[in-house]
Design a protein around this motif. Structure first.
Motif, PDB file in Angstrom:
ATOM      1  N   PRO A 140       0.885  -1.113   0.105  1.00 14.21           N
ATOM      2  CA  PRO A 140      -0.155  -0.065  -0.008  1.00 14.21           C
ATOM      3  C   PRO A 140       0.809   1.227  -0.021  1.00 14.21           C
ATOM      4  CG  PRO A 140       0.088  -0.952   2.106  1.00 14.21           C
ATOM      5  CD  PRO A 140       0.780  -1.836   1.259  1.00 14.21           C
ATOM      6  N   THR A 141       0.354   2.410  -0.601  1.00 13.78           N
ATOM      7  CA  THR A 141       0.961   3.762  -0.303  1.00 13.78           C
ATOM      8  C   THR A 141       0.556   4.417   0.715  1.00 13.78           C
ATOM      9  OG1 THR A 141      -0.789   4.428  -1.682  1.00 13.78           O
ATOM     10  CG2 THR A 141       1.035   3.889  -3.092  1.00 13.78           C
ATOM     11  N   LYS A 142       1.637   5.221   1.396  1.00 10.62           N
ATOM     12  CA  LYS A 142       1.513   5.955   2.504  1.00 10.62           C
ATOM     13  C   LYS A 142       1.697   7.215   2.387  1.00 10.62           C
ATOM     14  CE  LYS A 142       1.261   1.820   5.433  1.00 10.62           C
ATOM     15  NZ  LYS A 142       1.725   1.364   6.680  1.00 10.62           N
ATOM     16  N   ARG A 143       1.565   8.278   2.902  1.00  4.22           N
ATOM     17  CA  ARG A 143       1.828   9.578   3.229  1.00  4.22           C
ATOM     18  C   ARG A 143       2.384   9.454   4.569  1.00  4.22           C
ATOM     19  NH1 ARG A 143      -0.705  15.143   3.712  1.00  4.22           N
ATOM     20  NH2 ARG A 143       0.858  16.151   2.635  1.00  4.22           N
ATOM     21  N   TRP A 144       3.770  10.397   4.671  1.00  2.75           N
ATOM     22  CA  TRP A 144       4.372  10.471   5.832  1.00  2.75           C
ATOM     23  C   TRP A 144       4.174  11.678   6.486  1.00  2.75           C
ATOM     24  CZ3 TRP A 144       6.088   5.503   7.789  1.00  2.75           C
ATOM     25  CH2 TRP A 144       6.008   4.714   6.644  1.00  2.75           C
ATOM     26  N   ASP A 145       4.136  11.714   7.955  1.00  8.01           N
ATOM     27  CA  ASP A 145       4.257  12.741   8.722  1.00  8.01           C
ATOM     28  C   ASP A 145       5.497  13.716   8.366  1.00  8.01           C
ATOM     29  OD1 ASP A 145       3.957  14.736  10.810  1.00  8.01           O
ATOM     30  OD2 ASP A 145       4.252  13.295  12.512  1.00  8.01           O
ATOM     31  N   GLY A 146       5.293  15.182   8.382  1.00  9.55           N
ATOM     32  CA  GLY A 146       6.538  15.859   8.184  1.00  9.55           C
ATOM     33  C   GLY A 146       7.338  15.992   9.186  1.00  9.55           C
ATOM     34  N   ALA A 147       7.135  15.733  10.527  1.00  6.07           N
ATOM     35  CA  ALA A 147       7.717  15.685  11.674  1.00  6.07           C
ATOM     36  C   ALA A 147       8.544  14.582  11.872  1.00  6.07           C
ATOM     37  CB  ALA A 147       6.758  16.089  12.898  1.00  6.07           C
ATOM     38  N   GLY A 148       9.353  14.395  13.003  1.00  6.43           N
ATOM     39  CA  GLY A 148       9.962  13.237  13.245  1.00  6.43           C
ATOM     40  C   GLY A 148      10.914  13.548  14.319  1.00  6.43           C
ATOM     41  N   LYS A 149      12.111  12.321  14.535  1.00  9.81           N
ATOM     42  CA  LYS A 149      13.068  12.719  15.423  1.00  9.81           C
ATOM     43  C   LYS A 149      14.408  12.039  14.490  1.00  9.81           C
ATOM     44  CE  LYS A 149      11.083  13.856  19.415  1.00  9.81           C
ATOM     45  NZ  LYS A 149      11.198  15.229  19.713  1.00  9.81           N
ATOM     46  N   VAL A 150      15.315  12.492  14.992  1.00  9.74           N
ATOM     47  CA  VAL A 150      16.728  11.829  14.505  1.00  9.74           C
ATOM     48  C   VAL A 150      17.431  11.435  15.556  1.00  9.74           C
ATOM     49  CG1 VAL A 150      18.869  12.615  13.292  1.00  9.74           C
ATOM     50  CG2 VAL A 150      16.744  13.473  12.408  1.00  9.74           C
ATOM     51  N   VAL A 151      18.156  10.212  15.454  1.00  7.57           N
ATOM     52  CA  VAL A 151      19.056   9.487  16.769  1.00  7.57           C
ATOM     53  C   VAL A 151      20.335   9.694  15.961  1.00  7.57           C
ATOM     54  CG1 VAL A 151      19.532   7.765  18.040  1.00  7.57           C
ATOM     55  CG2 VAL A 151      16.971   8.402  17.546  1.00  7.57           C
ATOM     56  N   ARG A 152      21.217  10.315  16.599  1.00 11.59           N
ATOM     57  CA  ARG A 152      22.686  10.183  16.422  1.00 11.59           C
ATOM     58  C   ARG A 152      23.633   9.709  17.362  1.00 11.59           C
ATOM     59  NH1 ARG A 152      22.144  13.776  12.056  1.00 11.59           N
ATOM     60  NH2 ARG A 152      21.361  15.678  12.453  1.00 11.59           N
ATOM     61  N   GLY A 185       7.269  11.142   1.485  1.00  9.79           N
ATOM     62  CA  GLY A 185       6.740   9.763   1.338  1.00  9.79           C
ATOM     63  C   GLY A 185       7.561   8.833   0.581  1.00  9.79           C
ATOM     64  N   MET A 186       7.237   7.664   0.531  1.00 12.45           N
ATOM     65  CA  MET A 186       8.037   6.846  -0.409  1.00 12.45           C
ATOM     66  C   MET A 186       6.944   5.832  -0.827  1.00 12.45           C
ATOM     67  SD  MET A 186      10.041   5.209   3.406  1.00 12.45           S
ATOM     68  CE  MET A 186      10.279   6.705   3.662  1.00 12.45           C
ATOM     69  N   LEU A 187       7.619   5.110  -1.765  1.00  9.99           N
ATOM     70  CA  LEU A 187       6.823   3.961  -2.507  1.00  9.99           C
ATOM     71  C   LEU A 187       7.739   2.880  -3.083  1.00  9.99           C
ATOM     72  CD1 LEU A 187       3.958   3.294  -4.012  1.00  9.99           C
ATOM     73  CD2 LEU A 187       4.933   4.737  -5.865  1.00  9.99           C
TER      74      LEU A 187
END
Length: 113
Positions: free
Chosen positions: A47-59, A78-80
């Motif tokens: 299935p295709t999905k749209r992704w939230d523009g927020a997020g976190k980065v772990v370094r 997004g990605m597909l």
């Protein structure tokens, strides 16, 4: 056929870069038509999905910052996953992506078996 990940990115940093509500509606229709066309060609994987523009980065396995990519202007919209024979064919599929209407780009990655 191989599987390829298409990652959709766009620079959303300034208010001037934001499309109008009407432009967005037309843009969403273009995305829907593009997805329907890919499905009709049996190119979609899952299935295709749209992704939230927020997020976190772990370094460094301990530093957590707001993200997704605080150090770049582009964000992933997004990605597909698609089916294609090779990178050239995947790139041809990506050329019809609606993200280009707003200055975005598509990164292509092949799944390893």
């Amino acid at each position: 056929m191989n599987e390829f990940l298409l990652i959709f990115r766009r620079d959303f940093t300034t208010a001037a870069d934001q499309p109008s509500a009407e432009s967005l509606q037309q843009h969403y229709r273009a995305w829907k038509e593009w997805f329907e066309n890919l499905a009709a060609q049996d190119r979609l994987v899952g299935p295709t999905k749209r992704w939230d523009g927020a997020g976190k980065v772990v370094r460094n396995a301990k530093d957590v910052t707001d993200g997704p990519y605080a150090d770049i202007k582009e964000s992933i919209g997004g990605m597909l996953i698609i089916k294609a024979n090779d990178y050239d064919e995947a790139a041809e599929v990506a050329k019809d992506c609606p993200i280009f209407a707003f200055g975005g780009n598509v990164e292509i990655r092949k799944a390893l078996s």
